[in-house]
Design a protein around this motif. Structure first.
Motif, PDB file in Angstrom:
ATOM      1  N   TRP A  86      69.447 -11.383  18.417  1.00 43.83           N
ATOM      2  CA  TRP A  86      69.176 -10.059  17.860  1.00 43.83           C
ATOM      3  C   TRP A  86      70.420  -9.213  18.051  1.00 43.83           C
ATOM      4  O   TRP A  86      71.029  -9.214  19.113  1.00 43.83           O
ATOM      5  CB  TRP A  86      67.983  -9.428  18.539  1.00 43.83           C
ATOM      6  CG  TRP A  86      66.699 -10.158  18.282  1.00 43.83           C
ATOM      7  CD1 TRP A  86      66.523 -11.325  17.595  1.00 43.83           C
ATOM      8  CD2 TRP A  86      65.404  -9.776  18.722  1.00 43.83           C
ATOM      9  NE1 TRP A  86      65.209 -11.674  17.585  1.00 43.83           N
ATOM     10  CE2 TRP A  86      64.504 -10.744  18.269  1.00 43.83           C
ATOM     11  CE3 TRP A  86      64.933  -8.710  19.448  1.00 43.83           C
ATOM     12  CZ2 TRP A  86      63.147 -10.671  18.510  1.00 43.83           C
ATOM     13  CZ3 TRP A  86      63.576  -8.636  19.701  1.00 43.83           C
ATOM     14  CH2 TRP A  86      62.688  -9.604  19.230  1.00 43.83           C
ATOM     15  N   PHE A 131      72.111  -2.571  15.273  1.00 43.66           N
ATOM     16  CA  PHE A 131      71.839  -2.294  13.868  1.00 43.66           C
ATOM     17  C   PHE A 131      73.049  -2.505  12.951  1.00 43.66           C
ATOM     18  O   PHE A 131      72.948  -3.219  11.951  1.00 43.66           O
ATOM     19  CB  PHE A 131      71.289  -0.874  13.690  1.00 43.66           C
ATOM     20  CG  PHE A 131      71.036  -0.527  12.253  1.00 43.66           C
ATOM     21  CD1 PHE A 131      69.920  -1.028  11.595  1.00 43.66           C
ATOM     22  CD2 PHE A 131      71.914   0.273  11.547  1.00 43.66           C
ATOM     23  CE1 PHE A 131      69.687  -0.731  10.265  1.00 43.66           C
ATOM     24  CE2 PHE A 131      71.684   0.582  10.218  1.00 43.66           C
ATOM     25  CZ  PHE A 131      70.569   0.075   9.574  1.00 43.66           C
ATOM     26  N   GLN A 134      73.265  -5.334  10.068  1.00 42.75           N
ATOM     27  CA  GLN A 134      73.345  -4.922   8.668  1.00 42.75           C
ATOM     28  C   GLN A 134      74.527  -5.618   7.970  1.00 42.75           C
ATOM     29  O   GLN A 134      74.375  -6.138   6.860  1.00 42.75           O
ATOM     30  CB  GLN A 134      73.482  -3.409   8.602  1.00 42.75           C
ATOM     31  CG  GLN A 134      73.321  -2.843   7.210  1.00 42.75           C
ATOM     32  CD  GLN A 134      73.371  -1.325   7.216  1.00 42.75           C
ATOM     33  OE1 GLN A 134      74.122  -0.708   7.974  1.00 42.75           O
ATOM     34  NE2 GLN A 134      72.566  -0.710   6.372  1.00 42.75           N
ATOM     35  N   LEU A 142      67.248  -8.176   6.269  1.00 40.07           N
ATOM     36  CA  LEU A 142      67.473  -7.504   7.542  1.00 40.07           C
ATOM     37  C   LEU A 142      66.123  -7.024   8.073  1.00 40.07           C
ATOM     38  O   LEU A 142      65.428  -6.264   7.401  1.00 40.07           O
ATOM     39  CB  LEU A 142      68.421  -6.318   7.349  1.00 40.07           C
ATOM     40  CG  LEU A 142      68.654  -5.411   8.557  1.00 40.07           C
ATOM     41  CD1 LEU A 142      69.259  -6.178   9.721  1.00 40.07           C
ATOM     42  CD2 LEU A 142      69.545  -4.245   8.155  1.00 40.07           C
ATOM     43  N   VAL A 151      64.609  -4.823  10.883  1.00 42.01           N
ATOM     44  CA  VAL A 151      64.932  -3.826  11.896  1.00 42.01           C
ATOM     45  C   VAL A 151      63.682  -3.641  12.757  1.00 42.01           C
ATOM     46  O   VAL A 151      62.662  -3.155  12.281  1.00 42.01           O
ATOM     47  CB  VAL A 151      65.371  -2.491  11.263  1.00 42.01           C
ATOM     48  CG1 VAL A 151      65.859  -1.536  12.350  1.00 42.01           C
ATOM     49  CG2 VAL A 151      66.458  -2.713  10.208  1.00 42.01           C
ATOM     50  N   TYR A 152      63.786  -4.080  14.003  1.00 44.85           N
ATOM     51  CA  TYR A 152      62.668  -4.023  14.948  1.00 44.85           C
ATOM     52  C   TYR A 152      62.835  -2.803  15.844  1.00 44.85           C
ATOM     53  O   TYR A 152      63.727  -2.739  16.665  1.00 44.85           O
ATOM     54  CB  TYR A 152      62.634  -5.309  15.767  1.00 44.85           C
ATOM     55  CG  TYR A 152      61.650  -5.339  16.914  1.00 44.85           C
ATOM     56  CD1 TYR A 152      60.391  -4.748  16.813  1.00 44.85           C
ATOM     57  CD2 TYR A 152      61.958  -5.994  18.102  1.00 44.85           C
ATOM     58  CE1 TYR A 152      59.484  -4.794  17.861  1.00 44.85           C
ATOM     59  CE2 TYR A 152      61.058  -6.051  19.152  1.00 44.85           C
ATOM     60  CZ  TYR A 152      59.824  -5.442  19.028  1.00 44.85           C
ATOM     61  OH  TYR A 152      58.921  -5.485  20.062  1.00 44.85           O
ATOM     62  N   ALA A 187      67.784  -6.851  13.716  1.00 45.88           N
ATOM     63  CA  ALA A 187      68.392  -5.719  14.421  1.00 45.88           C
ATOM     64  C   ALA A 187      67.368  -5.211  15.424  1.00 45.88           C
ATOM     65  O   ALA A 187      66.244  -4.885  15.055  1.00 45.88           O
ATOM     66  CB  ALA A 187      68.776  -4.615  13.447  1.00 45.88           C
ATOM     67  N   SER A 188      67.755  -5.170  16.673  1.00 43.16           N
ATOM     68  CA  SER A 188      66.895  -4.668  17.731  1.00 43.16           C
ATOM     69  C   SER A 188      67.275  -3.219  18.004  1.00 43.16           C
ATOM     70  O   SER A 188      68.407  -2.930  18.385  1.00 43.16           O
ATOM     71  CB  SER A 188      67.096  -5.513  18.993  1.00 43.16           C
ATOM     72  OG  SER A 188      66.322  -5.028  20.052  1.00 43.16           O
ATOM     73  N   VAL A 189      66.312  -2.301  17.800  1.00 36.76           N
ATOM     74  CA  VAL A 189      66.592  -0.877  17.933  1.00 36.76           C
ATOM     75  C   VAL A 189      65.598  -0.260  18.915  1.00 36.76           C
ATOM     76  O   VAL A 189      64.401  -0.172  18.631  1.00 36.76           O
ATOM     77  CB  VAL A 189      66.493  -0.167  16.568  1.00 36.76           C
ATOM     78  CG1 VAL A 189      66.719   1.332  16.725  1.00 36.76           C
ATOM     79  CG2 VAL A 189      67.477  -0.765  15.571  1.00 36.76           C
ATOM     80  N   LEU A 192      67.953   6.443  14.049  1.00 36.65           N
ATOM     81  CA  LEU A 192      67.559   5.430  13.059  1.00 36.65           C
ATOM     82  C   LEU A 192      66.066   5.513  12.753  1.00 36.65           C
ATOM     83  O   LEU A 192      65.648   5.355  11.602  1.00 36.65           O
ATOM     84  CB  LEU A 192      67.927   4.022  13.548  1.00 36.65           C
ATOM     85  CG  LEU A 192      69.405   3.664  13.479  1.00 36.65           C
ATOM     86  CD1 LEU A 192      69.690   2.383  14.264  1.00 36.65           C
ATOM     87  CD2 LEU A 192      69.855   3.515  12.028  1.00 36.65           C
TER      88      LEU A 192
END
Length: 138
Positions: free
Chosen positions: A21, A24, A28, A38, A40-41, A74-76, A86
């Motif tokens: 992971w 972001f 991207q 993509l 986005v988690y 993407a781990s956010v 984000l």
């Protein structure tokens, strides 16, 4: 110095590790460069439903394999200022949330969105649907 340059060259030639992971911006760029969806988690360390997804769903071998084959993740964390920005940008209602994006005709297009914890089988089916809609599983 030369050895360090050779190491970086070797890593670049080996290609990205789609099993990991990414932050972001890096995720991207990888998704765009490799024609992948993509995912986005959005998560938070204080979220019990995020922990449930991490423990019982996202760590499942079938889920991991599907993500590795067709997605960039993407781990956010919404516990960080960047994550909060984000989350506002993508109008995330809470965590866990998953926003799926595909790069088409020079712009990012949302191809799916999931909110909340769910069982593994349901998440797998939803991933397959998003993957097909995003053009990565055709």
């Amino acid at each position: 110095m030369r050895m360090l340059a050779l190491l970086f060259l070797g890593l670049a030639l080996a290609g990205p590790d789609f099993g990991r992971w990414y932050p972001f911006a890096e995720a991207q760029a990888l998704a765009q460069a490799h024609g992948r969806v993509l995912m986005v988690y959005f998560h938070s360390p204080a979220c019990p439903y995020c922990e449930q997804m991490n423990t019982f769903v996202l760590s499942d071998p079938q889920v991991e394999a599907l993500l590795k084959e067709h997605f960039v993740v993407a781990s956010v964390s919404t516990a960080t200022p960047e994550g909060q920005d984000l989350a506002r940008r993508f109008r995330v209602p809470g965590v866990p949330s998953f926003v799926f994006l595909a790069f088409r005709k020079g712009a990012w297009e949302e191809v799916g969105r999931l909110f909340g914890s769910r069982p593994r089988a349901q998440f797998l089916e939803e991933l397959r649907q998003v993957c097909a809609k995003g053009g990565a599983c055709e």
